[in-house]
Motif scaffolding. Sequence first.
Motif: not given
Lengths: 284, 552
Positions: A98-106, A108-125
């Motif tokens: 789950a963690w891995g998919t959330a990190l590298v998943g496509e 979409s939607g609102a960005v929840l967290l952005a740290a360098g190349p890593v982004t967590l968005s609603e879609g990926s979570v």
Amino acid sequence: MSEPSSAFRAIHTGEDCPQSEAGAPSRPVAVSAFERANPLAKLVALLPVTAVLVATMDWVSSGIVLAAALALLPASGIRVGEFLRRAWVLVAAALVSAWGTALVGEDSGAVLLAAGPVTLSEGSVLAGMATGLRILAVALPGVMVFITTDPTDLADALSQKMRLPARFVLGSLAAFRLLGVLTEEWRTLGQARRARGVGAGGNPFRRLGSWLGQVFGLMVQAIRRATKLAVTMEARGFGAGERTWARESTFTRIDVRVMLGGFALAALAVGLSVASGAFNLVWA
Amino acid sequence: MPGALLEAEGWGWRHAGRPAAAVAGLDLTVPAGQKVLLAGPSGAGKSTLLYALAGVLDPADESEETGRLLVDGAPAGQLRGHAGLVQQDPETQVILSRVGDDAAFGAENLQVPREQIWDRVRDALEAVGLGEAQGIALSRDTSKLSGGQKQRLALAGILAMRPPLILLDEPTANLDPAGVLEVRDAVLAVVRRTGATLVVVEHRLAVWAEHVDRLLVLEPGGGISHDGTPGRLLSPGPGSVRQELAAAGLWVPGHVPVPAPTPHNWRSNPAQSEAVSAADRAASDLQLQDGRGQEGTTAAGPDPLPARLLLRAGGLSVSREPVKPGWRRRFGAAPEPAQRDLDLTLEAGEAVVVTGANGSGKSTLLLTLAGLIPAHAGTLTAGPALKGEQGTRLPEDPYRWKAADLVSRIGTVFQEPEHQFVATTVRDELLFGPRHARDPGTGRRLFSDEEAAGRAEALLVALRLTELAEVNPFTLSGGEKRRLSVATVLAAGPEVVFLDEPTFGQDATTWAVLVGLLRGIVAEGRSVVAVTHDADFAAALQARTLTLEAAA
């Protein structure tokens, strides 16, 4: 369509459970209906559920199956401690995926967290949660069937009901029992080799060498034991032609309900998933 | 049901890949219902004959059969379910995981109808003392049975087949004395009830001698050397072959083999050897004369770590299951120790035997003291006599030592010799320990190549293995494997040797060599600790006895 877990609950009241002890007096008295069910029925019930989860990738169907599995847990006769001991690896695997998919998943939607190349968005979570749920939903019912199924009863069902060759089924069953003996033997081998001065330390090559040596030792013991066991079985008339079965493998009304329950759960999962619009065929 | 009639006419068998026949020119008639004890020196073909009668001898490409071997007039093995066989290793006599299912297995294969099987099974289990009335449920897990119970279960499985011939291949070799008697009595009860013909292979003759009709002694590579009633052959007087059988390595009733003396000193620490022998040889001799059986002689002085101290255990609890660290402990049930709160002291020059009932944790205690499994609770402290001059900085607990530091200080001989074989020839096996032993201070090798070779050579001679030096250890006979496994441990010169049931299943010749060797070690001021039920072994070593009670 009835709510599937109610079907299971009806089973558990045991109002119409025939005592199977006459057919197999050596079988331990089962506490729950789920334990008393024929292993084949449980496997058949597992099939449609797993098929649905493999086919669709959404959190509604996974969630329903998972909820049903957890709801059935108290009725299945499985002790919570034992369940956790066998299932914690799977839970950990689900969380990691789950963690891995959330990190590298496509994204979409609102960005929840952005740290360098890593982004967590609603879609990926959401995708990550769906992945984790799906893994748990596939694995936990399997673990439950595994825990409540006695290998001997499974072997009886496979050879009496599915007509698999007795030679193969009973040979596997005896080998399975021997596996437990070999686990103990592996530990003893490690101690015996330490006593000879074979160290666990050293560089990786030396470690690999000493590990391979222990594997070889185990193989020698496994072959010796298996040969003797084969002689034991042959000396008791095993291997040639027809045989009778001391334990009768039967299908009862419990088994019908277990199988119907499996299909009902699968149908419910698909139905609600489609209705909620979450249905998402993997290959579509 | 009457017993089976056995006939051999010039029968012989050569195993695949062997130049010489295991059995040749055997002529024999065993009338129905006779009870026969089959004996003979190692390699005389006893097991070959037994397996042929059971019909499980593999007619592989290269093996060769001569003459005829008949059971009730038909070639052996052709009549299915006609013979029941119990082998030596209890672990391989159990097929299924529930007692009732295992006992039913043979009857199922003989196509006994289901309605009859359970009556037969209950009846058979009752006959061997494993019935429901005796407190063993049909659903009992077979892996929870003791060795003796497993052998009796195998017997019940055979009994449920109702065969006219029962064949036993050293069924009690791996059992403690109580197990031996329980299995033997079960066999006799079964035979008395069924009238089956019985053939039992055993080299401890006393177990069966009084209860069989006939003693058959096989000759290596040939036929029968002696044939008669055990009474005539074994009691002193005319016609007795006691001396001859004892010389061939058989255990003749009432005869204890003389331990073979060994001349050599394989100690890794010569300084220790001199110190101990100079200061303590006199005291040690005195103790020998007093008989070391008394506990009092080993009481430690007020000094916290006396120079002679090898090991001290304080409040020691032992368990096979390792204690899991931290959070993982919560998931599994906490392992129950097999023994708790033991206070023990082991000094240089002591011989100790550990006895106790099944499941009392004897082997677990042995492995813990030997630094092979961690103490469950309490402390284990290595004394100066064990650490030696080079090892003063080693940790207190031997479990924390490196394997290379362990071998020259503590030697452990496991019950199954094959578990400890690590090389491809007997000689390399003996070289392995000395080559790997290290000085813990400098990390340098303890023995040079020449020294290691010298040690190996001396051990080969002392243990009568010289001719087998280049042979693969796995191909040795049972007695040879046992001697080698002890020699490999001695090769690195440990101060204390731990042994787990060293004399199980051994013939008298190996026993005498083994005991002689261990006596030599004790005489040098080193120590021997053995888990054993062998009273002759304890007496020959003048060992003090530590009896463990089963944990509540």
